[in-house]
Design a protein around this motif. Sequence first.
Motif, PDB file in Angstrom:
ATOM      1  N   THR A  91       6.719 -13.527  -1.492  1.00  0.00           N
ATOM      2  CA  THR A  91       7.088 -13.604   0.046  1.00  0.00           C
ATOM      3  C   THR A  91       7.205 -12.152   0.263  1.00  0.00           C
ATOM      4  O   THR A  91       7.687 -11.312  -0.755  1.00  0.00           O
ATOM      5  CB  THR A  91       8.383 -14.477   0.366  1.00  0.00           C
ATOM      6  OG1 THR A  91       9.472 -13.766  -0.206  1.00  0.00           O
ATOM      7  CG2 THR A  91       8.195 -15.885  -0.334  1.00  0.00           C
ATOM      8  N   LEU A  92       7.456 -11.971   1.593  1.00  0.00           N
ATOM      9  CA  LEU A  92       7.551 -10.629   2.107  1.00  0.00           C
ATOM     10  C   LEU A  92       9.035 -10.010   1.640  1.00  0.00           C
ATOM     11  O   LEU A  92       9.076  -8.822   1.238  1.00  0.00           O
ATOM     12  CB  LEU A  92       7.146 -10.288   3.340  1.00  0.00           C
ATOM     13  CG  LEU A  92       5.476 -10.348   3.934  1.00  0.00           C
ATOM     14  CD1 LEU A  92       5.462 -10.148   5.212  1.00  0.00           C
ATOM     15  CD2 LEU A  92       4.990  -9.021   3.189  1.00  0.00           C
ATOM     16  N   PRO A  93       9.985 -10.834   1.952  1.00  0.00           N
ATOM     17  CA  PRO A  93      11.367 -10.303   1.487  1.00  0.00           C
ATOM     18  C   PRO A  93      11.383 -10.239   0.035  1.00  0.00           C
ATOM     19  O   PRO A  93      12.029  -9.095  -0.306  1.00  0.00           O
ATOM     20  CB  PRO A  93      12.206 -11.611   2.054  1.00  0.00           C
ATOM     21  CG  PRO A  93      11.374 -12.173   3.229  1.00  0.00           C
ATOM     22  CD  PRO A  93      10.000 -12.083   2.934  1.00  0.00           C
ATOM     23  N   ALA A  94      10.787 -11.048  -0.812  1.00  0.00           N
ATOM     24  CA  ALA A  94      10.779 -10.605  -2.238  1.00  0.00           C
ATOM     25  C   ALA A  94       9.993  -9.147  -2.366  1.00  0.00           C
ATOM     26  O   ALA A  94      10.511  -8.469  -3.360  1.00  0.00           O
ATOM     27  CB  ALA A  94      10.195 -11.872  -2.949  1.00  0.00           C
ATOM     28  N   ARG A  95       8.941  -9.089  -1.820  1.00  0.00           N
ATOM     29  CA  ARG A  95       8.295  -7.803  -2.027  1.00  0.00           C
ATOM     30  C   ARG A  95       9.061  -6.844  -1.554  1.00  0.00           C
ATOM     31  O   ARG A  95       9.164  -5.685  -2.388  1.00  0.00           O
ATOM     32  CB  ARG A  95       6.866  -7.937  -1.429  1.00  0.00           C
ATOM     33  CG  ARG A  95       5.687  -8.726  -1.777  1.00  0.00           C
ATOM     34  CD  ARG A  95       4.749  -8.345  -0.862  1.00  0.00           C
ATOM     35  NE  ARG A  95       3.419  -9.414  -1.306  1.00  0.00           N
ATOM     36  CZ  ARG A  95       2.328  -9.092  -1.060  1.00  0.00           C
ATOM     37  NH1 ARG A  95       1.890  -8.099  -0.402  1.00  0.00           N
ATOM     38  NH2 ARG A  95       1.317  -9.852  -1.595  1.00  0.00           N
ATOM     39  N   TRP A  96       9.806  -6.617  -0.765  1.00  0.00           N
ATOM     40  CA  TRP A  96      10.498  -5.829  -0.104  1.00  0.00           C
ATOM     41  C   TRP A  96      11.719  -5.509  -1.039  1.00  0.00           C
ATOM     42  O   TRP A  96      12.034  -4.228  -1.416  1.00  0.00           O
ATOM     43  CB  TRP A  96      11.081  -6.103   1.332  1.00  0.00           C
ATOM     44  CG  TRP A  96      12.385  -5.311   1.827  1.00  0.00           C
ATOM     45  CD1 TRP A  96      13.463  -5.282   1.657  1.00  0.00           C
ATOM     46  CD2 TRP A  96      12.161  -3.857   2.552  1.00  0.00           C
ATOM     47  NE1 TRP A  96      14.174  -4.131   2.248  1.00  0.00           N
ATOM     48  CE2 TRP A  96      13.342  -3.264   2.678  1.00  0.00           C
ATOM     49  CE3 TRP A  96      10.713  -3.170   2.862  1.00  0.00           C
ATOM     50  CZ2 TRP A  96      13.508  -1.848   3.268  1.00  0.00           C
ATOM     51  CZ3 TRP A  96      10.922  -2.032   3.151  1.00  0.00           C
ATOM     52  CH2 TRP A  96      12.037  -1.185   3.449  1.00  0.00           C
ATOM     53  N   SER A  97      12.383  -6.542  -1.507  1.00  0.00           N
ATOM     54  CA  SER A  97      13.566  -6.476  -2.665  1.00  0.00           C
ATOM     55  C   SER A  97      12.891  -5.675  -3.769  1.00  0.00           C
ATOM     56  O   SER A  97      13.443  -4.712  -4.239  1.00  0.00           O
ATOM     57  CB  SER A  97      14.109  -7.901  -2.905  1.00  0.00           C
ATOM     58  OG  SER A  97      15.087  -7.629  -3.910  1.00  0.00           O
ATOM     59  N   ARG A  98      11.773  -6.302  -4.311  1.00  0.00           N
ATOM     60  CA  ARG A  98      11.171  -5.680  -5.623  1.00  0.00           C
ATOM     61  C   ARG A  98      10.933  -4.163  -5.344  1.00  0.00           C
ATOM     62  O   ARG A  98      11.133  -3.362  -6.230  1.00  0.00           O
ATOM     63  CB  ARG A  98      10.078  -6.305  -5.832  1.00  0.00           C
ATOM     64  CG  ARG A  98       9.347  -6.171  -7.339  1.00  0.00           C
ATOM     65  CD  ARG A  98      10.114  -6.854  -8.520  1.00  0.00           C
ATOM     66  NE  ARG A  98       9.797  -8.210  -8.132  1.00  0.00           N
ATOM     67  CZ  ARG A  98       8.962  -8.793  -8.829  1.00  0.00           C
ATOM     68  NH1 ARG A  98       7.790  -8.182  -9.248  1.00  0.00           N
ATOM     69  NH2 ARG A  98       8.774 -10.143  -8.564  1.00  0.00           N
ATOM     70  N   LEU A  99      10.381  -3.761  -4.028  1.00  0.00           N
ATOM     71  CA  LEU A  99      10.051  -2.437  -3.747  1.00  0.00           C
ATOM     72  C   LEU A  99      11.590  -1.421  -3.722  1.00  0.00           C
ATOM     73  O   LEU A  99      11.395  -0.431  -4.272  1.00  0.00           O
ATOM     74  CB  LEU A  99       9.181  -2.400  -2.492  1.00  0.00           C
ATOM     75  CG  LEU A  99       8.867  -0.768  -2.018  1.00  0.00           C
ATOM     76  CD1 LEU A  99       8.048  -0.203  -3.160  1.00  0.00           C
ATOM     77  CD2 LEU A  99       7.997  -1.297  -0.855  1.00  0.00           C
ATOM     78  N   THR A 100      12.269  -1.971  -2.921  1.00  0.00           N
ATOM     79  CA  THR A 100      13.410  -1.099  -2.481  1.00  0.00           C
ATOM     80  C   THR A 100      14.717  -1.170  -3.336  1.00  0.00           C
ATOM     81  O   THR A 100      15.207  -0.150  -3.346  1.00  0.00           O
ATOM     82  CB  THR A 100      13.883  -1.415  -1.255  1.00  0.00           C
ATOM     83  OG1 THR A 100      14.273  -2.761  -1.081  1.00  0.00           O
ATOM     84  CG2 THR A 100      12.677  -1.158  -0.050  1.00  0.00           C
ATOM     85  N   THR A 101      14.757  -2.108  -4.397  1.00  0.00           N
ATOM     86  CA  THR A 101      15.925  -2.463  -5.291  1.00  0.00           C
ATOM     87  C   THR A 101      16.120  -1.194  -5.992  1.00  0.00           C
ATOM     88  O   THR A 101      17.041  -0.630  -6.393  1.00  0.00           O
ATOM     89  CB  THR A 101      15.925  -3.655  -5.948  1.00  0.00           C
ATOM     90  OG1 THR A 101      16.027  -4.865  -5.002  1.00  0.00           O
ATOM     91  CG2 THR A 101      17.167  -3.684  -7.065  1.00  0.00           C
ATOM     92  N   PRO A 102      14.891  -0.571  -6.921  1.00  0.00           N
ATOM     93  CA  PRO A 102      15.130   0.432  -7.792  1.00  0.00           C
ATOM     94  C   PRO A 102      15.348   1.768  -6.775  1.00  0.00           C
ATOM     95  O   PRO A 102      16.002   2.918  -7.368  1.00  0.00           O
ATOM     96  CB  PRO A 102      14.073   0.608  -8.357  1.00  0.00           C
ATOM     97  CG  PRO A 102      13.202  -0.648  -8.062  1.00  0.00           C
ATOM     98  CD  PRO A 102      13.508  -1.379  -6.771  1.00  0.00           C
ATOM     99  N   LEU A 103      15.055   1.414  -5.367  1.00  0.00           N
ATOM    100  CA  LEU A 103      15.208   2.901  -4.810  1.00  0.00           C
ATOM    101  C   LEU A 103      16.719   3.259  -3.980  1.00  0.00           C
ATOM    102  O   LEU A 103      17.044   4.115  -3.836  1.00  0.00           O
ATOM    103  CB  LEU A 103      14.309   3.068  -3.570  1.00  0.00           C
ATOM    104  CG  LEU A 103      12.799   2.805  -4.054  1.00  0.00           C
ATOM    105  CD1 LEU A 103      11.729   2.767  -2.795  1.00  0.00           C
ATOM    106  CD2 LEU A 103      12.522   3.912  -5.054  1.00  0.00           C
ATOM    107  N   VAL A 104      17.306   2.082  -3.698  1.00  0.00           N
ATOM    108  CA  VAL A 104      18.468   1.874  -2.812  1.00  0.00           C
ATOM    109  C   VAL A 104      19.580   0.955  -3.585  1.00  0.00           C
ATOM    110  O   VAL A 104      19.300  -0.205  -3.580  1.00  0.00           O
ATOM    111  CB  VAL A 104      18.040   1.426  -1.575  1.00  0.00           C
ATOM    112  CG1 VAL A 104      19.633   1.663  -0.643  1.00  0.00           C
ATOM    113  CG2 VAL A 104      17.061   2.357  -0.797  1.00  0.00           C
ATOM    114  N   SER A 105      20.534   1.404  -3.929  1.00  0.00           N
ATOM    115  CA  SER A 105      21.716   0.582  -4.538  1.00  0.00           C
ATOM    116  C   SER A 105      22.425   0.023  -3.801  1.00  0.00           C
ATOM    117  O   SER A 105      22.746  -1.333  -4.017  1.00  0.00           O
ATOM    118  CB  SER A 105      22.617   1.438  -5.568  1.00  0.00           C
ATOM    119  OG  SER A 105      23.207   2.359  -4.788  1.00  0.00           O
ATOM    120  N   ASP A 106      22.598   0.006  -2.505  1.00  0.00           N
ATOM    121  CA  ASP A 106      23.255  -0.605  -1.385  1.00  0.00           C
ATOM    122  C   ASP A 106      22.461  -1.838  -0.974  1.00  0.00           C
ATOM    123  O   ASP A 106      21.457  -1.487  -0.184  1.00  0.00           O
ATOM    124  CB  ASP A 106      23.723   0.203  -0.627  1.00  0.00           C
ATOM    125  CG  ASP A 106      24.911  -0.329   0.510  1.00  0.00           C
ATOM    126  OD1 ASP A 106      24.706  -1.392   0.581  1.00  0.00           O
ATOM    127  OD2 ASP A 106      25.634   0.378   1.208  1.00  0.00           O
TER     128      ASP A 106
END
Length: 218
Positions: free
Chosen positions: A7-22
């Motif tokens: 899903t798009l939310p899952a893609r967003w999480s996969r993309l941004t989790t390594p970039l933003v800890s918060d």
Amino acid sequence: MIATTTTLPARWSRLTTPLVSDVAVRQAMLRQLTEAYDSSSRHYHTFTHIRNVLDDLERHAAQLQDPVVVQLAVWFHDALYNPMRDDNEARSASMAQEFLAHTNLAAARRERVSYLIERTKDHTAPQPAADTDLHLLLDADLGILGVSEADYWQYARQVRQEYRLVPDFMYRRGRRKVLEKLLAAPIIYHTADFRNKLEVPARRNLKAELRAWEQGGI
């Protein structure tokens, strides 16, 4: 890159989790993007378009030099979209920078995201010859031009809906200029894969729409 079945939310999480800890920062940005792309004023420039561009880039993942930066550019490139303005790309790039300030990306990569977004303003402008990431982004963004005839007409009508406040005679004139400019370009697609698959049907679709407007409308 992200599997196209997620899903798009899952893609967003996969993309941004390594970039933003918060987590709160990531979720707040996703809510803002969702509100923008799901706006009732959007008909083509929606999350469906974002998904399609991401899917196209996924299929060309092996050719990307910096997939993270390219994906970020995809997410933000139409975030701020007002058909009555000509600074949508610059405003979307600024929105991206507000989020990227919270990331661990180096300054050069953050600026690269903005650069890619701003290059989507005019697909017929001369592009750097050796920038594969940019070329793939631009090609994926225009992938809709080379779809089936039925899907193309749906796209053309969706774009017209987004300009519903523009009188028909004014829209016809402006749209014809856009179509003529695309058709006058030596190439629509910069990469061999997209060009071999989509150049011919894209030009056929563009010519058909141009003829329709010359005959009164779509």
